[in-house]
Design a protein around this motif. Structure first.
Motif, mmCIF file in Angstrom:
data_model
loop_
_atom_site.group_PDB
_atom_site.id
_atom_site.type_symbol
_atom_site.label_atom_id
_atom_site.label_comp_id
_atom_site.label_asym_id
_atom_site.label_seq_id
_atom_site.Cartn_x
_atom_site.Cartn_y
_atom_site.Cartn_z
ATOM 1 N N ALA A 99 0.833 -1.199 0.000
ATOM 2 C CA ALA A 99 0.000 0.000 0.000
ATOM 3 C C ALA A 99 0.871 1.254 0.000
ATOM 4 O O ALA A 99 0.596 2.224 -0.730
ATOM 5 N N SER A 100 1.919 1.247 0.809
ATOM 6 C CA SER A 100 2.833 2.394 0.854
ATOM 7 C C SER A 100 3.580 2.547 -0.470
ATOM 8 O O SER A 100 3.712 3.664 -0.994
ATOM 9 N N ALA A 101 4.074 1.435 -1.017
ATOM 10 C CA ALA A 101 4.803 1.485 -2.293
ATOM 11 C C ALA A 101 3.902 1.949 -3.421
ATOM 12 O O ALA A 101 4.323 2.711 -4.304
ATOM 13 N N GLY A 115 3.178 -2.401 -23.170
ATOM 14 C CA GLY A 115 1.806 -2.855 -23.333
ATOM 15 C C GLY A 115 1.624 -3.879 -24.435
ATOM 16 O O GLY A 115 0.739 -4.736 -24.352
ATOM 17 N N SER A 116 2.459 -3.820 -25.476
ATOM 18 C CA SER A 116 2.312 -4.758 -26.592
ATOM 19 C C SER A 116 2.488 -6.206 -26.151
ATOM 20 O O SER A 116 1.952 -7.120 -26.787
ATOM 21 N N LEU A 117 3.225 -6.437 -25.061
ATOM 22 C CA LEU A 117 3.433 -7.807 -24.582
ATOM 23 C C LEU A 117 2.141 -8.458 -24.094
ATOM 24 O O LEU A 117 2.049 -9.682 -24.050
ATOM 25 N N PHE A 118 1.171 -7.652 -23.734
ATOM 26 C CA PHE A 118 -0.015 -8.177 -23.071
ATOM 27 C C PHE A 118 -1.194 -8.357 -24.020
ATOM 28 O O PHE A 118 -2.318 -8.578 -23.568
ATOM 29 N N HIS A 119 -0.929 -8.260 -25.310
ATOM 30 C CA HIS A 119 -1.972 -8.493 -26.313
ATOM 31 C C HIS A 119 -1.649 -9.763 -27.088
ATOM 32 O O HIS A 119 -0.502 -9.988 -27.483
ATOM 33 N N ALA A 120 -2.667 -10.578 -27.317
ATOM 34 C CA ALA A 120 -2.454 -11.846 -28.009
ATOM 35 C C ALA A 120 -1.976 -11.634 -29.435
ATOM 36 O O ALA A 120 -1.201 -12.429 -29.962
ATOM 37 N N SER A 121 -2.445 -10.566 -30.076
ATOM 38 C CA SER A 121 -1.966 -10.202 -31.406
ATOM 39 C C SER A 121 -1.096 -8.965 -31.259
ATOM 40 O O SER A 121 -1.555 -7.936 -30.760
ATOM 41 N N HIS A 122 0.139 -9.063 -31.705
ATOM 42 C CA HIS A 122 1.081 -7.968 -31.487
ATOM 43 C C HIS A 122 0.611 -6.695 -32.164
ATOM 44 O O HIS A 122 0.223 -6.692 -33.329
ATOM 45 N N ARG A 123 0.613 -5.592 -31.409
ATOM 46 C CA ARG A 123 0.298 -4.281 -31.964
ATOM 47 C C ARG A 123 0.946 -3.218 -31.092
ATOM 48 O O ARG A 123 1.183 -3.446 -29.902
ATOM 49 N N PRO A 124 1.209 -2.049 -31.664
ATOM 50 C CA PRO A 124 1.814 -0.975 -30.868
ATOM 51 C C PRO A 124 0.884 -0.558 -29.736
ATOM 52 O O PRO A 124 -0.338 -0.641 -29.842
ATOM 53 N N SER A 125 1.485 -0.109 -28.644
ATOM 54 C CA SER A 125 0.698 0.308 -27.497
ATOM 55 C C SER A 125 1.440 1.398 -26.741
ATOM 56 O O SER A 125 2.668 1.344 -26.598
ATOM 57 N N THR A 126 0.697 2.363 -26.252
ATOM 58 C CA THR A 126 1.289 3.399 -25.403
ATOM 59 C C THR A 126 1.186 3.024 -23.930
ATOM 60 O O THR A 126 1.595 3.788 -23.061
ATOM 61 N N ALA A 127 0.630 1.848 -23.641
ATOM 62 C CA ALA A 127 0.460 1.409 -22.244
ATOM 63 C C ALA A 127 1.729 0.746 -21.730
ATOM 64 O O ALA A 127 2.576 0.266 -22.494
ATOM 65 N N MET A 128 1.844 0.700 -20.419
ATOM 66 C CA MET A 128 2.971 0.049 -19.757
ATOM 67 C C MET A 128 2.478 -0.496 -18.420
ATOM 68 O O MET A 128 1.712 0.154 -17.721
ATOM 69 N N ARG A 129 2.898 -1.706 -18.086
ATOM 70 C CA ARG A 129 2.593 -2.261 -16.772
ATOM 71 C C ARG A 129 3.769 -2.009 -15.835
ATOM 72 O O ARG A 129 4.912 -2.283 -16.189
ATOM 73 N N ILE A 130 3.483 -1.477 -14.660
ATOM 74 C CA ILE A 130 4.536 -1.315 -13.661
ATOM 75 C C ILE A 130 4.211 -2.154 -12.437
ATOM 76 O O ILE A 130 3.044 -2.400 -12.116
ATOM 77 N N ASN A 131 5.248 -2.611 -11.781
ATOM 78 C CA ASN A 131 5.155 -3.289 -10.498
ATOM 79 C C ASN A 131 5.316 -2.213 -9.426
ATOM 80 O O ASN A 131 6.368 -1.599 -9.305
ATOM 81 N N PHE A 132 4.266 -1.951 -8.657
ATOM 82 C CA PHE A 132 4.328 -0.878 -7.666
ATOM 83 C C PHE A 132 5.467 -1.083 -6.672
ATOM 84 O O PHE A 132 6.084 -0.117 -6.201
ATOM 85 N N ALA A 133 5.762 -2.345 -6.360
ATOM 86 C CA ALA A 133 6.789 -2.623 -5.363
ATOM 87 C C ALA A 133 8.186 -2.272 -5.853
ATOM 88 O O ALA A 133 9.076 -2.002 -5.048
#
Length: 494
Positions: A397-399, A448-466
């Protein structure tokens, strides 16, 4: 005739290795191949498509020209563009169909998912990886693990020739652990007697037992989009046809799911109900109820991945609890909360499926490690795991609060309310291209492109809060993004 493209088209980005017209053509082509746009369906007019996607009419015309060249659509004078019927498929497509290759759904695997896995095995002592999926080692409780193992080994010494260390474990898994898991699942409202539980070498192995038992190469399987990159890659390597279902705040887009189920008759849907990876969303009760109705109507099972169960709110709804393990197979594990090397996972399944799952387990690993399973049982029985999870929850929660402040100060916008371990945010640039300069600077991100079953450009990004609390990472992020934007300045792409 209905002209709207099926729901949840991904936004186009000007900071990508593909032009806007290539991105738009790719989105429409994917929907045609999934049969979400049926033969004879009319595409939106050039003007409507330009308004919807925020691009120029020239860009839309270029995209439709690409679809014409691929043989996926046809132009009808003064009427617009229409999806071609099967009889109008190009010769190459007919040849693939005749040879048994099903071209109705994409088979593209996010092969770069292995980069995330490899990052987990890099030598310690370096900078944290904002894109990784594990807790920091400093948050884990090594004395707890040592104590549980000592207790099990002490019992083993007293057992003599019948010690667990000298024998194969039971095919279904250690009885002590399955009893402890049954009690744990009762707390979640899931009615799973020990006889309906099968242990595995981690949650990923449990998911593989399900797909190997239920599916054969060429079968269709529904997956979340975005979804867990490693699972999509694994299913693709198994020879399965992925049917991506757009994932929103309340869960999957049920209109798209119903259309895909009608067209492709999938036998399985692999999904995350609680703290979805990568968005952090949790399934709404109304959506969960409707999803179970669709599973019944279209005769498919649901593999419910609850890997992050110990980081979730205590009363978050699970599909397995709502339907009593009738059409769901519940999956979870302990490597995310105890330690990555403690590869102990399990599944709880409908009674008629258990023996088949055990047979698949016997063929893949014979049995699972009894000593580790018994150590996890000790952690469950004595409340050690519950207390450890409470401490981790406070740290997280703090992180999370600090990482959110840093991300927003860096100009990022969260695409979902921050919760759980992961944040899903919009960076404003193609994160696959952004990953390269950041990797050179020592930072591993999850584009973000890693998280789509069909590869496409993405402006999204997943971060690990920790592992995204370091201001130095966000400084490097801002500098790399500015360099990308400056390099891409000039006339708009088309």
């Amino acid at each position: 005739m209905k002209t709207d493209l099926p729901l949840s088209a991904a936004p186009l980005t000007r900071h990508s290795g593909q032009t806007l017209s290539e991105q738009l053509a790719g989105q429409v082509a994917e929907r045609i191949r999934q049969r979400l746009l049926a033969p004879g369906a009319r595409l939106p007019s050039v003007r409507d498509a330009a308004r919807r996607h925020g691009v120029s009419p020239h860009t839309v015309v270029a995209a439709y020209d690409q679809l014409l060249a691929q043989g996926l659509v046809e132009a009808r004078k003064q009427r617009g563009f229409f999806v071609r019927g099967p009889q109008a498929e190009p010769a190459a497509a007919r040849s693939r169909a005749a040879s048994g290759a099903d071209v109705a759904a994409p088979k593209v695997a996010p092969i770069d998912a292995t980069a995330l896995i490899r990052g987990m095995f890099q030598a310690g002592g370096g900078r944290p990886g904002p894109g990784l999926g594990t807790l920091p080692a400093a948050w884990l409780d090594l004395p707890l693990l040592h104590g549980a193992l000592r207790r099990v080994l002490a019992d083993d010494r007293q057992a003599g020739a019948s010690a667990s260390a000298l024998l194969y474990g039971e095919p279904a898994g250690d009885p002590r652990l399955r009893m402890a898991l049954s009690n744990r699942l009762q707390d979640l409202g899931i009615p799973a007697a020990p006889e309906r539980i099968v242990t595995a070498v981690g949650a990923t192995h449990a998911l593989e037992l399900i797909s190997r038992t239920l599916l054969a190469p060429g079968d269709a399987v529904l997956v979340d989009d975005p979804g867990w990159a490693v699972e999509s890659a694994r299913l693709s390597r198994q020879g399965l046809r992925l049917l991506p279902v757009p994932r929103g705040a309340d869960g999957p887009d049920l209109d798209v799911l119903a259309a895909l189920a009608t067209q492709h008759r999938p036998r399985l849907y692999v999904t995350v109900s609680v703290l979805h990876n990568p968005t952090g969303h949790t399934l709404g009760l109304n959506t969960a109820h409707r999803l179970l109705q669709l599973a019944q109507a279209h005769d498919f099972l649901i593999a419910e991945d609850d890997t992050y169960a110990y980081l979730a709110p205590p009363h978050a709804p699970r599909l397995a609890a709502l339907d009593g393990l009738q059409r769901t197979v519940y999956v979870s594990g302990f490597s995310k909360i105890l330690a990555p090397s403690w590869r102990v996972g399990y599944l709880a399944a409908p009674a008629g499926l258990v023996d088949r799952l055990i047979d698949t387990k016997l063929l893949s690993t014979l049995t699972s490690p009894a000593l580790l399973e018994q150590a996890v049982a000790v952690c469950l029985e004595q409340g050690l795991l519950r207390r450890h999870a409470e401490k981790v929850g406070a740290l997280l929660a703090s992180a999370r609060a600090r990482s959110v402040r840093l991300a927003e100060a860096a100009g990022c916008r969260f695409l979902a309310p921050p919760q759980g371990l992961f944040g899903w945010l919009d960076t404003g640039v193609d994160t696959e291209r952004l990953a390269l300069p950041l990797l050179d600077a020592g930072w591993l991100i999850a584009p973000g492109s890693l998280f789509h079953a069909s590869h496409r450009p993405s402006t999204a990004m997943r971060i690990n809060f920790a592992s995204s609390q370091d201001a130095a990472f966000w400084k490097a992020f801002v500098a790399a993004r500015a360099t990308m934007k400056n390099a891409g300045s000039g006339p708009a792409l088309s």
